[in-house]
Design an enzyme around this catalytic site. Structure first.
Site, PDB file in Angstrom:
ATOM      1  CB  CYS A 107     -11.028  29.996   2.496  1.00 18.26           C
ATOM      2  SG  CYS A 107     -12.030  31.491   2.323  1.00 18.26           S
ATOM      3  CB  CYS A 203     -17.806  31.029   6.916  1.00 18.44           C
ATOM      4  SG  CYS A 203     -19.201  31.826   6.082  1.00 18.44           S
TER       5      CYS A 203
END
Length: 375
Positions: A107, A203
């Site tokens: 990410c 997340c």
């Protein structure tokens, strides 16, 4: 928000605002240093089931409240498509292959320091900034990535795959601070995030049980749990739900002849869909003398014509471990001075020279430590 007016600077900086205290204080500090500051809130996951597992709405509201408080504009951007293509699909493929990936690393490389950086430059920014606990240093014509000053919060492990060119366009204001200082600054200036808890976990999983989340995307394949001697002592619900060194959640019990020592995951036999286990926190097969890594990313080019003595981490928050790294036909091989526990394929090994994070790669295999003689 500062006591004295800062000297204005020409550089325009867009701060990645997560709705947390670290990015909030980063924006404030840059304002105090005279930068032209704006914020940007990234949405990297589309909640398609009607629930807000990632608390995206709350995070956006907190980011907006901070930007309003310090008087800067907040942009929003949706990178969910890029996240799915470049991070999440890889995450699923790794689990399907029996490995344990770390999506935060990808990410950072693909979203926060690529998609976000490109978007910020398109908006006219000169630099981006994030709330990561790392530092940067310009030396000998290149930009180095350094550990954060707070050893308890250092996040260089997660940024090791970001290139020096991207680091050169990035600022890390809280990297020079310790966490209590960051919270104190936020509280002093009345920022809404001053007492907000740090986010934990991945997340897109949020508060859900990890096994429940994975089942939505990968079919479970139950199989046997075996000792290394080949005795079947239980059943697992899927190899992807287990990782090397795991103790909890194995469901092994009632084996009178086995004694009281807890069971640990020692390995996975992918061909037979078998989970291999052994007893004892110090089981010899939990320890490795060396590992082989691939998919290596260097922050800056690294000279490896001959074996080089470095330090390494095989997991986040591990203390640096002495090793010798060499490039081989199969990949990059790191041989450690001391036994390394639970070296896990799919996780990252990250290499350091002092405080400088050189880069790292994905662990492919680990070599067992021979306790009977010389390693």
């Amino acid at each position: 928000m500062s006591e004295s007016a800062p000297t204005p600077r020409r550089e325009r900086v867009i701060v990645g605002m997560s709705g947390g205290v670290d990015s909030s204080v980063s924006a404030l500090l840059l304002l105090q240093q005279g930068y032209q500051v704006e914020g940007l809130f990234m949405k990297n996951w589309d909640e398609d089931d009607g629930t807000e597992y990632c608390t995206a709405r709350e995070d956006l509201a907190d980011a907006q409240a901070v930007c309003d408080r310090i008087g800067i504009k907040l942009h929003t951007a949706n990178f969910a498509a890029e996240y799915w293509d470049n991070v999440f699909e890889h995450f699923l493929a790794e689990y399907k292959a029996g490995r344990t990936p770390n999506p935060d690393i990808l990410c950072n490389r693909e979203i926060k320091f690529k998609a976000f950086l490109d978007y910020a430059l398109m908006l006219g920014a000169d630099l981006i900034a994030t709330g990561h606990y790392v530092r940067r240093r310009d030396r000998d014509g290149r930009t180095e990535l350094l550990k954060g000053l707070d050893p308890n919060k250092d996040q260089s492990y997660f940024l090791h795959a970001v290139g020096g060119e991207q680091i050169a366009r990035s600022l890390f204001p809280v990297g020079e601070l310790e966490k209590p200082e960051v919270r104190a600054i936020a509280e002093k200036h009345g920022l809404a995030t001053a007492k907000k808890k740090d986010s934990t976990g991945i997340c897109f999983i949020g508060e859900r049980r990890f096994t429940d989340f994975l089942k939505q995307y990968l079919p479970a394949q139950p199989g046997d749990i075996e000792t290394i001697e080949g005795k079947v002592i239980g059943r697992h619900s899927g190899l992807m739900y287990h990782t090397i060194g795991q103790r909890q959640g194995l469901g092994i019990g009632g084996l009178k002849e086995a004694g009281d020592d807890p069971w640990y995951v020692l390995g996975k036999d992918l061909q037979r869909n078998v989970l291999l286990v052994g007893q004892g926190n110090d089981h010899p097969l939990l320890f490795s003398r060396a590992l082989l890594a691939s998919r290596i990313y260097w922050v800056n080019p690294v000279e490896l014509e001959r074996p080089r003595r470095l330090r390494a981490k095989v997991r986040y928050r591990q203390s640096d471990q002495d090793c010798v790294l060499e490039k081989t036909a199969e990949g990059y091989r790191a041989v450690f001075d001391e036994p390394q526990r639970a070296v896990t394929p799919g996780q990252s090994v990250v290499f350091y020279d002092g405080d400088v994070c050189l880069g790292g790669g994905v662990i492919e295999t680990a070599e067992a430590w021979d306790f009977g003689g010389r390693p």
